[in-house]
Motif scaffolding. Sequence first.
Motif, PDB file in Angstrom:
ATOM      1  N   ILE A 178     -16.966  -0.944 -19.713  1.00  0.00           N
ATOM      2  CA  ILE A 178     -15.671  -1.485 -19.288  1.00  0.00           C
ATOM      3  C   ILE A 178     -14.668  -0.337 -19.281  1.00  0.00           C
ATOM      4  O   ILE A 178     -14.455   0.319 -20.309  1.00  0.00           O
ATOM      5  CB  ILE A 178     -15.185  -2.612 -20.220  1.00  0.00           C
ATOM      6  N   TYR A 179     -14.046  -0.118 -18.124  1.00  0.00           N
ATOM      7  CA  TYR A 179     -13.052   0.945 -17.969  1.00  0.00           C
ATOM      8  C   TYR A 179     -11.713   0.334 -17.562  1.00  0.00           C
ATOM      9  O   TYR A 179     -11.656  -0.553 -16.695  1.00  0.00           O
ATOM     10  CB  TYR A 179     -13.505   1.965 -16.921  1.00  0.00           C
ATOM     11  N   VAL A 180     -10.651   0.815 -18.182  1.00  0.00           N
ATOM     12  CA  VAL A 180      -9.306   0.320 -17.882  1.00  0.00           C
ATOM     13  C   VAL A 180      -8.727   1.148 -16.739  1.00  0.00           C
ATOM     14  O   VAL A 180      -8.748   2.387 -16.791  1.00  0.00           O
ATOM     15  CB  VAL A 180      -8.393   0.412 -19.122  1.00  0.00           C
ATOM     16  N   ILE A 181      -8.225   0.464 -15.692  1.00  0.00           N
ATOM     17  CA  ILE A 181      -7.609   1.149 -14.556  1.00  0.00           C
ATOM     18  C   ILE A 181      -6.137   0.786 -14.487  1.00  0.00           C
ATOM     19  O   ILE A 181      -5.691  -0.214 -15.069  1.00  0.00           O
ATOM     20  CB  ILE A 181      -8.325   0.807 -13.232  1.00  0.00           C
ATOM     21  N   ASP A 182      -5.356   1.594 -13.772  1.00  0.00           N
ATOM     22  CA  ASP A 182      -3.899   1.429 -13.788  1.00  0.00           C
ATOM     23  C   ASP A 182      -3.351   0.591 -12.637  1.00  0.00           C
ATOM     24  O   ASP A 182      -2.129   0.512 -12.453  1.00  0.00           O
ATOM     25  CB  ASP A 182      -3.212   2.804 -13.785  1.00  0.00           C
ATOM     26  N   ALA A 183      -4.207  -0.053 -11.838  1.00  0.00           N
ATOM     27  CA  ALA A 183      -3.729  -0.893 -10.735  1.00  0.00           C
ATOM     28  C   ALA A 183      -4.809  -1.893 -10.358  1.00  0.00           C
ATOM     29  O   ALA A 183      -6.002  -1.674 -10.628  1.00  0.00           O
ATOM     30  CB  ALA A 183      -3.355  -0.038  -9.520  1.00  0.00           C
ATOM     31  N   VAL A 184      -4.385  -2.989  -9.747  1.00  0.00           N
ATOM     32  CA  VAL A 184      -5.333  -3.974  -9.224  1.00  0.00           C
ATOM     33  C   VAL A 184      -5.855  -3.456  -7.885  1.00  0.00           C
ATOM     34  O   VAL A 184      -5.074  -3.069  -7.017  1.00  0.00           O
ATOM     35  CB  VAL A 184      -4.661  -5.344  -9.040  1.00  0.00           C
ATOM     36  N   VAL A 185      -7.175  -3.427  -7.724  1.00  0.00           N
ATOM     37  CA  VAL A 185      -7.781  -2.951  -6.476  1.00  0.00           C
ATOM     38  C   VAL A 185      -7.812  -4.106  -5.479  1.00  0.00           C
ATOM     39  O   VAL A 185      -8.336  -5.187  -5.783  1.00  0.00           O
ATOM     40  CB  VAL A 185      -9.202  -2.417  -6.720  1.00  0.00           C
ATOM     41  N   GLN A 186      -7.262  -3.881  -4.290  1.00  0.00           N
ATOM     42  CA  GLN A 186      -7.135  -4.946  -3.296  1.00  0.00           C
ATOM     43  C   GLN A 186      -8.184  -4.792  -2.188  1.00  0.00           C
ATOM     44  O   GLN A 186      -8.191  -3.794  -1.471  1.00  0.00           O
ATOM     45  CB  GLN A 186      -5.732  -4.919  -2.681  1.00  0.00           C
ATOM     46  N   PRO A 187      -9.068  -5.760  -2.013  1.00  0.00           N
ATOM     47  CA  PRO A 187     -10.073  -5.679  -0.942  1.00  0.00           C
ATOM     48  C   PRO A 187      -9.444  -5.984   0.421  1.00  0.00           C
ATOM     49  O   PRO A 187      -8.524  -6.808   0.533  1.00  0.00           O
ATOM     50  CB  PRO A 187     -11.085  -6.751  -1.336  1.00  0.00           C
ATOM     51  N   VAL A 188      -9.938  -5.331   1.454  1.00  0.00           N
ATOM     52  CA  VAL A 188      -9.405  -5.557   2.801  1.00  0.00           C
ATOM     53  C   VAL A 188      -9.756  -6.952   3.306  1.00  0.00           C
ATOM     54  O   VAL A 188      -9.132  -7.457   4.245  1.00  0.00           O
ATOM     55  CB  VAL A 188      -9.927  -4.498   3.785  1.00  0.00           C
ATOM     56  N   GLU A 189     -10.755  -7.590   2.704  1.00  0.00           N
ATOM     57  CA  GLU A 189     -11.110  -8.943   3.115  1.00  0.00           C
ATOM     58  C   GLU A 189     -10.039  -9.956   2.725  1.00  0.00           C
ATOM     59  O   GLU A 189      -9.995 -11.062   3.279  1.00  0.00           O
ATOM     60  CB  GLU A 189     -12.445  -9.347   2.492  1.00  0.00           C
ATOM     61  N   LEU A 190      -9.182  -9.611   1.787  1.00  0.00           N
ATOM     62  CA  LEU A 190      -8.131 -10.530   1.334  1.00  0.00           C
ATOM     63  C   LEU A 190      -6.722 -10.043   1.655  1.00  0.00           C
ATOM     64  O   LEU A 190      -5.794 -10.840   1.716  1.00  0.00           O
ATOM     65  CB  LEU A 190      -8.237 -10.751  -0.182  1.00  0.00           C
ATOM     66  N   PHE A 191      -6.572  -8.736   1.864  1.00  0.00           N
ATOM     67  CA  PHE A 191      -5.254  -8.166   2.096  1.00  0.00           C
ATOM     68  C   PHE A 191      -5.291  -7.235   3.304  1.00  0.00           C
ATOM     69  O   PHE A 191      -6.303  -6.598   3.583  1.00  0.00           O
ATOM     70  CB  PHE A 191      -4.765  -7.399   0.856  1.00  0.00           C
ATOM     71  N   LYS A 192      -4.175  -7.165   4.005  1.00  0.00           N
ATOM     72  CA  LYS A 192      -4.094  -6.314   5.187  1.00  0.00           C
ATOM     73  C   LYS A 192      -4.151  -4.848   4.780  1.00  0.00           C
ATOM     74  O   LYS A 192      -3.649  -4.465   3.726  1.00  0.00           O
ATOM     75  CB  LYS A 192      -2.791  -6.589   5.946  1.00  0.00           C
ATOM     76  N   PRO A 193      -4.762  -4.042   5.633  1.00  0.00           N
ATOM     77  CA  PRO A 193      -4.775  -2.598   5.334  1.00  0.00           C
ATOM     78  C   PRO A 193      -3.370  -2.053   5.222  1.00  0.00           C
ATOM     79  O   PRO A 193      -2.456  -2.492   5.935  1.00  0.00           O
ATOM     80  CB  PRO A 193      -5.515  -1.998   6.529  1.00  0.00           C
ATOM     81  N   ALA A 194      -3.189  -1.121   4.318  1.00  0.00           N
ATOM     82  CA  ALA A 194      -1.870  -0.513   4.136  1.00  0.00           C
ATOM     83  C   ALA A 194      -1.522   0.306   5.364  1.00  0.00           C
ATOM     84  O   ALA A 194      -2.378   0.996   5.925  1.00  0.00           O
ATOM     85  CB  ALA A 194      -1.871   0.376   2.891  1.00  0.00           C
ATOM     86  N   PRO A 195      -0.259   0.244   5.839  1.00  0.00           N
ATOM     87  CA  PRO A 195       0.129   1.041   7.013  1.00  0.00           C
ATOM     88  C   PRO A 195       0.070   2.520   6.709  1.00  0.00           C
ATOM     89  O   PRO A 195       0.293   2.961   5.579  1.00  0.00           O
ATOM     90  CB  PRO A 195       1.566   0.579   7.297  1.00  0.00           C
ATOM     91  N   ALA A 196      -0.232   3.287   7.741  1.00  0.00           N
ATOM     92  CA  ALA A 196      -0.284   4.738   7.569  1.00  0.00           C
ATOM     93  C   ALA A 196       1.107   5.259   7.285  1.00  0.00           C
ATOM     94  O   ALA A 196       2.102   4.769   7.836  1.00  0.00           O
ATOM     95  CB  ALA A 196      -0.840   5.394   8.836  1.00  0.00           C
ATOM     96  N   PRO A 197       1.235   6.231   6.391  1.00  0.00           N
ATOM     97  CA  PRO A 197       2.570   6.762   6.083  1.00  0.00           C
ATOM     98  C   PRO A 197       3.205   7.385   7.313  1.00  0.00           C
ATOM     99  O   PRO A 197       2.552   8.053   8.106  1.00  0.00           O
ATOM    100  CB  PRO A 197       2.281   7.819   5.004  1.00  0.00           C
ATOM    101  N   ALA A 198       4.494   7.132   7.500  1.00  0.00           N
ATOM    102  CA  ALA A 198       5.215   7.672   8.651  1.00  0.00           C
ATOM    103  C   ALA A 198       5.363   9.180   8.507  1.00  0.00           C
ATOM    104  O   ALA A 198       5.548   9.694   7.405  1.00  0.00           O
ATOM    105  CB  ALA A 198       6.601   7.028   8.741  1.00  0.00           C
ATOM    106  N   PRO A 199       5.236   9.911   9.633  1.00  0.00           N
ATOM    107  CA  PRO A 199       5.393  11.374   9.543  1.00  0.00           C
ATOM    108  C   PRO A 199       6.805  11.746   9.143  1.00  0.00           C
ATOM    109  O   PRO A 199       7.774  11.032   9.436  1.00  0.00           O
ATOM    110  CB  PRO A 199       5.072  11.848  10.970  1.00  0.00           C
TER     111      PRO A 199
END
Length: 272
Positions: free
Chosen positions: A176-197
């Motif tokens: 069991i490893y503790v991580i610092d964020a909830v991992v979001q699957p693309v099957e449930l959440f929209k892909p994050a937008p690409a950072p603007a230049p």
Amino acid sequence: MRRPRLADALLLLALAAATTTTAAAATAAKAPAATPPPPPNVTAEMAKGGCKAFADLVAASPDAASTYQSAVEGGMTVFCPSDDAVKAFLPKYKNLTADGKAELLLFHAVPVHYSLGGLKSNNGPMNTLATDGAAKNYNFTLQNQGDVVTIKTAASAGGAPARVKSTALDKDDLAIYVIDAVVQPVELFKPAPAPAPAPAPAPAADAPKVAGKAARRPAPSVADAPGPDADDSAPVDQKKDAKKSAAAARAPCVRWWLAAALATVAGASVLA
């Protein structure tokens, strides 16, 4: 008479030994075989390791709880978000359906036991407990650089991966490893937008040529204001010509007047 007694004694000893052996064998046959110790309670181990909020979510989902506990026997690695990470993610979690919640929770466990050293030697996609058989869904990407191990999907919040902070448990077939964020699957959440230049630097502003509209145009030349009766006066040359003309016009008149005066005087003299 002693020999029969000795024989009887030996016979009694043999019978006693046989009885003891038979009883021991019967006792051994009745004793139950030693049973292996039960697998560890996954949610309890997560709670002790600093993931109580996540453990409570797993315990509240019957599908997730049963799948977690049954997967321990074959070996499992859990990446449980810290309590702070779960607290920040709860608004999104509450909007999921019951099936979506279970899939998200199962998405944080891998059906293989990985020690920390094993994690650091792996890079690439990994199947999770939410993966449907051989289908390439509900996978995340494990990456490591030196001692830093991260987990990322195309829907990771802000494009940043979740980082392994500490080891809560690594024993037998369960890690069991503790991580610092909830991992979001693309099957449930929209892909994050690409950072603007990043915007290009603005060009330096030109120095103003002349301030004000009036200053940008040359001021019109203004003639000197005419003096009184300037419109009726003639140029100097015309004045001189006019005086000569007037003098010439007056000259015959004077001569005529002198001639008339002389004629008058002459007439008077004759009469006299």
